[in-house]
Design a protein around this motif. Structure first.
Motif, short mmCIF file in Angstrom:
data_model
loop_
_atom_site.label_atom_id
_atom_site.label_comp_id
_atom_site.label_asym_id
_atom_site.label_seq_id
_atom_site.Cartn_x
_atom_site.Cartn_y
_atom_site.Cartn_z
N GLN A 1 3.28 6.42 -5.55
CA GLN A 1 3.02 6.61 -6.98
C GLN A 1 1.99 7.72 -7.21
O GLN A 1 2.15 8.56 -8.08
CB GLN A 1 2.54 5.30 -7.59
CG GLN A 1 2.46 5.40 -9.11
CD GLN A 1 1.81 4.18 -9.73
OE1 GLN A 1 1.42 3.25 -9.04
NE2 GLN A 1 1.68 4.21 -11.03
N LYS A 2 0.93 7.70 -6.36
CA LYS A 2 -0.11 8.73 -6.50
C LYS A 2 0.49 10.11 -6.24
O LYS A 2 0.16 11.08 -6.93
CB LYS A 2 -1.25 8.46 -5.50
CG LYS A 2 -2.23 7.41 -6.02
CD LYS A 2 -3.37 7.22 -5.06
CE LYS A 2 -4.23 6.04 -5.49
NZ LYS A 2 -5.03 5.51 -4.41
N THR A 3 1.36 10.19 -5.24
CA THR A 3 1.99 11.48 -4.91
C THR A 3 2.84 11.96 -6.08
O THR A 3 2.79 13.14 -6.46
CB THR A 3 2.87 11.33 -3.64
OG1 THR A 3 2.07 10.74 -2.62
CG2 THR A 3 3.41 12.66 -3.17
N ASN B 1 0.69 13.31 -8.74
CA ASN B 1 0.21 14.64 -8.39
C ASN B 1 1.29 15.69 -8.64
O ASN B 1 1.00 16.77 -9.16
CB ASN B 1 -0.20 14.70 -6.91
CG ASN B 1 -1.53 14.00 -6.69
OD1 ASN B 1 -2.30 13.82 -7.62
ND2 ASN B 1 -1.79 13.59 -5.46
N THR C 1 1.87 2.39 -3.51
CA THR C 1 0.77 2.93 -4.30
C THR C 1 0.59 4.41 -3.96
O THR C 1 0.35 5.25 -4.83
CB THR C 1 -0.53 2.15 -4.01
OG1 THR C 1 -0.22 0.76 -4.04
CG2 THR C 1 -1.62 2.46 -4.99
N GLN C 2 0.69 4.72 -2.66
CA GLN C 2 0.54 6.10 -2.22
C GLN C 2 1.67 6.97 -2.80
O GLN C 2 1.42 8.09 -3.25
CB GLN C 2 0.57 6.13 -0.67
CG GLN C 2 0.12 7.46 -0.09
CD GLN C 2 -1.24 7.90 -0.63
OE1 GLN C 2 -2.19 7.12 -0.69
NE2 GLN C 2 -1.32 9.16 -1.07
N PRO D 1 0.82 -1.22 0.00
CA PRO D 1 0.00 0.00 0.00
C PRO D 1 0.85 1.28 0.00
O PRO D 1 0.51 2.26 -0.62
CB PRO D 1 -0.81 -0.10 1.29
CG PRO D 1 -0.66 -1.48 1.79
CD PRO D 1 0.53 -2.08 1.15
N GLY D 2 1.96 1.26 0.69
CA GLY D 2 2.82 2.45 0.78
C GLY D 2 3.29 2.91 -0.59
O GLY D 2 3.27 4.10 -0.90
#
Lengths: 272, 207
Positions: free
Chosen positions: B32-34, B37, B29-30, B26-27
């Motif tokens: 990657q999203k950051t 952005n 994925t976060q 999960p870390g």
């Protein structure tokens, strides 16, 4: 029951505890592919012979295109396509570095246009650096690297206008193009420009093949910088591409055999 | 250092995205999203750079009274007028939206409609029977055109079948072959970039 609240989608559990479902086959393929590329790079770095690669007519024509523009005293146009900072844009940046270097050496005006503001500072820096490296920093004209518009057809209209006003003699279209591809390429043809296009979008390829003098098809766009540099280390990676094309052809044949035998084992393995 | 820093940043960001793609942590994925952005924010900031470039180019056109300098003046007035108006009224203002819809949409459609004519002129040049390839292209084009028109089936029921076979078998196979080659080529290029072997995208020869 339309009013019922749907149960929240719970993501499927990881394959083998760690892998994102559906990516295991891809992961192993990528590992093997990367290992082969790395091995070929190491071989080339160690000075071992690298196999010959085939001639790519579109890339060999770069000198001819810039040379023609130089003889005619007319400018060269370059566009890196629709998107910003994708694999194809990076490939286009590398090609621009080569084209800008040729133009700087021959004192030929280079006009670079983009519809993506994110690309603009990078394009400007690449062209500036090319002029600097051939010892002609004063020949670099910042106004010739232009952001025209963020809208597809506003940008297209701008490029068509430049073709007609500036009488462009060579046009390089490298990167991902959409509906604007044919409009730009035909405007270039009407202006009498020699045109070289490279686009990974298969939908646009037929148009570019029909309207341009040379077209880089598929992976040829990505091969350009390695091919043009003639650096054995870079060329080594192109050999891996060709080997893996044959490998995938083999996988397709195996898949066909399994499918015709009514077995889904192979399909399940590669999509796990 | 000026050359090494972008290469290292690119390597780290690239590896994070690759790990996030294949591993269900999960870390990552976060992360990657950051990163996605950040890319979006830098794109928004770059718009300002685009405006500055447009202003410099067209201001010089006006100052030096170059050919069609009036068009440059109109562009600058329209760009800054619309920009300032939007700053005061916000993106949902009725007039702000309708100015956009009344100009960009019809002008974009007009440019798009040119495609039909350009397709014809490109086809005319490509279909001239100068080489064997061009002749095959002409034959395929004719079958494609006739197969899509009612007259094709009227001439022979074989024509629509041939057209379907060409698009569904020949064309699909060729397109997939090109797509596979493209994916392999793109990945090899990315490995060169991630390992810092290819740096020409940083400007010059990348030495």
């Amino acid at each position: 029951m339309p009013w019922a609240i749907a149960a929240p989608n719970t993501p499927p559990p990881p394959t083998w505890g760690i892998f994102t479902p559906g990516t295991v086959g891809q992961f192993f393929f990528v590992i093997v592919y990367s290992a082969v590329i790395y091995w070929l790079i190491s071989r080339a770095k160690a000075g071992m012979p690298v196999p010959e690669i085939r001639k790519i007519a579109g890339l060999d024509a770069f000198d001819e295109a810039v040379g023609r523009a130089t003889e005619m005293g007319r400018p060269v146009h370059f566009t890196p396509g629709f998107y910003a900072f994708s694999s194809h844009t990076l490939a286009a940046f590398s090609i621009l570095a080569h084209v800008a270097s040729l133009c700087a050496r021959y004192d030929t005006r280079l006009i670079v246009t983009t519809l993506n503001a994110t690309n603009h500072p990078v394009l400007e820096e690449i062209v500036r650096q090319a002029y600097l490296e051939v010892g002609k920093p004063d020949s670099f004209n910042r106004e010739d690297v232009r952001y025209l518009s963020g809208y597809q057809f506003a940008y297209t209209a701008g490029v068509v206008g430049i073709f007609h006003r500036e009488k462009v003699a060579a046009n390089f279209m490298m990167g991902w193009f959409l509906g604007e591809a044919l409009v730009i390429a035909e405007a270039g043809a009407l202006a009498g420009a020699i045109q070289i296009a490279g686009c990974p979008a298969v939908v646009q390829l037929p148009y570019l093949v029909a309207s341009c003098d040379y077209a880089l098809i598929g992976d040829e766009l990505y091969a350009a910088s390695a091919y043009l540099s003639k650096d054995p280390v870079m060329v080594g990676t192109l050999i891996a591409v060709d080997w893996f094309k044959m490998f995938i052809t083999g996988l397709i044949v195996i898949g066909v055999v399994f499918a015709n035998l009514g077995s889904k084992a192979f399909m399940n393995f590669i999509t796990k | 250092m000026r050359r090494q820093l972008p290469v290292w940043l690119g390597f780290i960001a690239g590896m994070l995205v690759i790990i996030a793609r294949y591993f269900a942590f999960p870390g990552f994925t976060q992360v990657q999203k950051t990163l996605d952005n950040w890319a979006m924010y830098s794109g928004a900031a770059a718009f300002l750079m685009g405006m500055i470039n447009l202003t410099i180019v067209h201001k010089t056109n006006i100052q030096r009274r170059r050919e069609n300098w009036g068009a440059s003046l109109v562009l600058l007035i329209a760009m800054f007028g619309y920009f300032i108006y939007g700053l005061f009224t916000g993106p949902d203002d009725k007039l702000f939206v309708s100015i956009f819809n009344a100009t960009i949409s019809p002008l974009g459609s007009a440019m798009f409609s040119l495609l039909a004519f350009y397709m014809l002129s490109a086809a005319y040049r490509a279909f001239r029977m100068k080489t064997l390839e061009a002749t095959i292209l002409l034959a395929a084009g004719l079958i494609g055109i006739l197969g899509n028109a009612p007259i094709g089936a009227a001439i022979s029921p074989w024509i629509p079948s041939a057209r379907n076979w060409m698009t569904e078998i020949l064309n699909t196979a060729a397109m997939r072959a090109v797509t596979i080659g493209t994916a392999l080529g793109a990945y090899a290029a990315m490995v060169r970039i991630l390992l810092g072997i290819e740096r020409s995208y940083l400007g010059g020869r990348g030495d």
